[in-house]
Structure formats: structure tokens, C-alpha cells
Design an enzyme around this catalytic site. Sequence first.
Site, short mmCIF file in Angstrom:
data_model
loop_
_atom_site.label_atom_id
_atom_site.label_comp_id
_atom_site.label_asym_id
_atom_site.label_seq_id
_atom_site.Cartn_x
_atom_site.Cartn_y
_atom_site.Cartn_z
N GLU A 42 -7.56 2.36 -5.31
CA GLU A 42 -6.35 2.35 -4.48
C GLU A 42 -5.95 3.79 -4.12
O GLU A 42 -6.14 4.71 -4.93
CB GLU A 42 -5.25 1.69 -5.34
CG GLU A 42 -3.88 1.58 -4.73
CD GLU A 42 -2.89 0.95 -5.73
OE1 GLU A 42 -3.18 0.88 -6.95
OE2 GLU A 42 -1.81 0.53 -5.28
N LYS A 112 -0.99 -3.99 0.93
CA LYS A 112 -0.62 -4.54 -0.38
C LYS A 112 0.69 -5.33 -0.31
O LYS A 112 1.71 -4.81 0.17
CB LYS A 112 -0.49 -3.38 -1.36
CG LYS A 112 -0.26 -3.77 -2.81
CD LYS A 112 -0.21 -2.50 -3.67
CE LYS A 112 -0.10 -2.76 -5.15
NZ LYS A 112 -0.08 -1.51 -5.92
N CYS A 145 -4.64 -3.75 -6.55
CA CYS A 145 -4.02 -3.45 -7.84
C CYS A 145 -3.03 -4.50 -8.29
O CYS A 145 -3.42 -5.60 -8.64
CB CYS A 145 -3.42 -2.04 -7.81
SG CYS A 145 -3.26 -1.39 -9.51
C1 ACM Z 1 -0.44 -0.51 -9.28
O1 ACM Z 1 -0.25 -1.51 -8.61
N1 ACM Z 1 -0.99 0.57 -8.79
C2 ACM Z 1 -0.06 -0.48 -10.70
#
Ligand code: ACM
Length: 264
Positions: A42, A112, A145
Site C-alpha cells: 500500500e 480503499k 490493507c
Molecule cells: C492499514 O490499513 N494500512 C492499517
Amino acid sequence: MLKIGVAQADFKLADTQANLSIIRELLNQAADTGIDVLVLPELANSGYNFEDIDQAALTSEEADKGPFCALLRDWSAAGRLIVGGLCEQSDGVLYNSAAVYGDGRLITVYRKAHLFANEVTFFKPGNDKPPVFDYRGQKFGVMICFDWFFPEMARSLALRGAQIILHPSNLVLPWCQKAMLTRSIENRVFTATANRTGVDRDLSFSGFSQVTSPRGEVLAQADGESADVVWAEVDLNAADNKMVTKQNDLFQCRRPELYDDLCG
Ligand code: ACM
């Protein structure tokens, strides 16, 4: 069979040039190993734990326009697939995104959906479902993530046919690697989590990037510190077998009428 690789390194906060060099080295290593599908962590172009939104903006780039996306595009042009975490800017808004390139072209950008902790001060959450797309006759899903914490995401990807979940990450909680094994088992899919290492200000990242199988095996795993690319060679079609026992087809055994309170 496809060689699925996950890359990890200690990316540098707000130092785009340093991150591009780190990524070039990982891409060379992955190419030398003959990897077909590569996952980068990420926010690989920018680092993670920004001091403020200006620092995040300075290290962002527009999808398919900047030097980070160019690296992914060029690497994929040799008949490969790659997904990398991108600090994305679009119309003055920042997103924590994953850019996916295959065979030299942009396949999709996922923004995200579940922002973690301070991310809410920098990024707008994405409002689209995590994508499932075809590449070389196989079906790939993407999430980023902290999306792992919401099992509905992996289930949605699996129900839409994803055989593997590509998962760029910057993990700070201690549970994800184990949880992704569970996501693999409960959805009978492969997963490929690329997690960074090192420290950004007061946050440390845990490494142990991994590839898991529908049968709950860790097929490949890096250590907690090294810059490295680890890989597993897999037949993604194994994920199409949803028979847990002779009597239990995973999807047919679901009882959505009992789970309706999950929606809403
Ligand atoms: C995250 O979502 N980078 C912990």
C-alpha cells in the site's frame, strides 16, 4: 500455473525518488525470478504515516499519469500483471488507491473503502466495490490493507468469482497475516498480501508478506524486515472448487436469509 509474487521493503515517508528506486530494485528482482503477477505494498510511492495533508498531496500522483504508474505500466508490458498501492490525486482529492496494470495497460484503480485511523484526515474513502477482473483467463480481486478487517469484502470478491485476492498493505495491527489465512479458507481463494517493513514516525510495519492457498496453507512468506520478493507457483483454478466436504458446497450452503442484517 502462475508465479504469484509479493514484494516488501521499507519505503521512505514522502520521498518519492527514494521509493521509486526501491520499487525499481523490487521489480528487477521479480523479473529475474520470472514472476507473472506481482503485488507491491500500500502507498508504495509515498510512504504511509504523513505529518499532514500537504505532505500527502506532495507525494501523490494522478492515476496513469505519474512516474510510479509508469514503472508499473512498463513492468507489466512484458506480459505480466502488477498491482501497487498508490497515493492518488484526482481533482484535488486524495485517495489511498491500488493501481492495476496488465500487459502494459491500466486495468483498474481501486480506492480503499475502509480507511484506517489517521488515514481519514488525508484520504476520501472509495465508494466502489472492490474490483474483480480477468487476466489470462483467470479472475483476480483487489482490496487494500484494512479492508481485511471486514470479511464481507473478501466474501464479495469470492462470490463474484475472484480466485485470488491481491492485497497491498501497510500493516500495523498484529493479526492480518493469520486473518488472511482464514479469508482463504472461508472463501476457498488464494490471497497475496504485500506488506511493507520499517518505521514511519511512530508506526512500525510488520512485513511477513505472504501468499496463502484455499486449503489454508502459507505457500510463501517473507520475514519481518528484509526488502524481498517471495513467490509461489499456483494453479488458480484450484480456487474454483468450493466443495468443503462432499455434502458442503461453500456457496450453496450459505443461508443469506439468516444474514440479512449484514446489509444496512
Ligand atoms: C492499514 O490499513 N494500512 C492499517
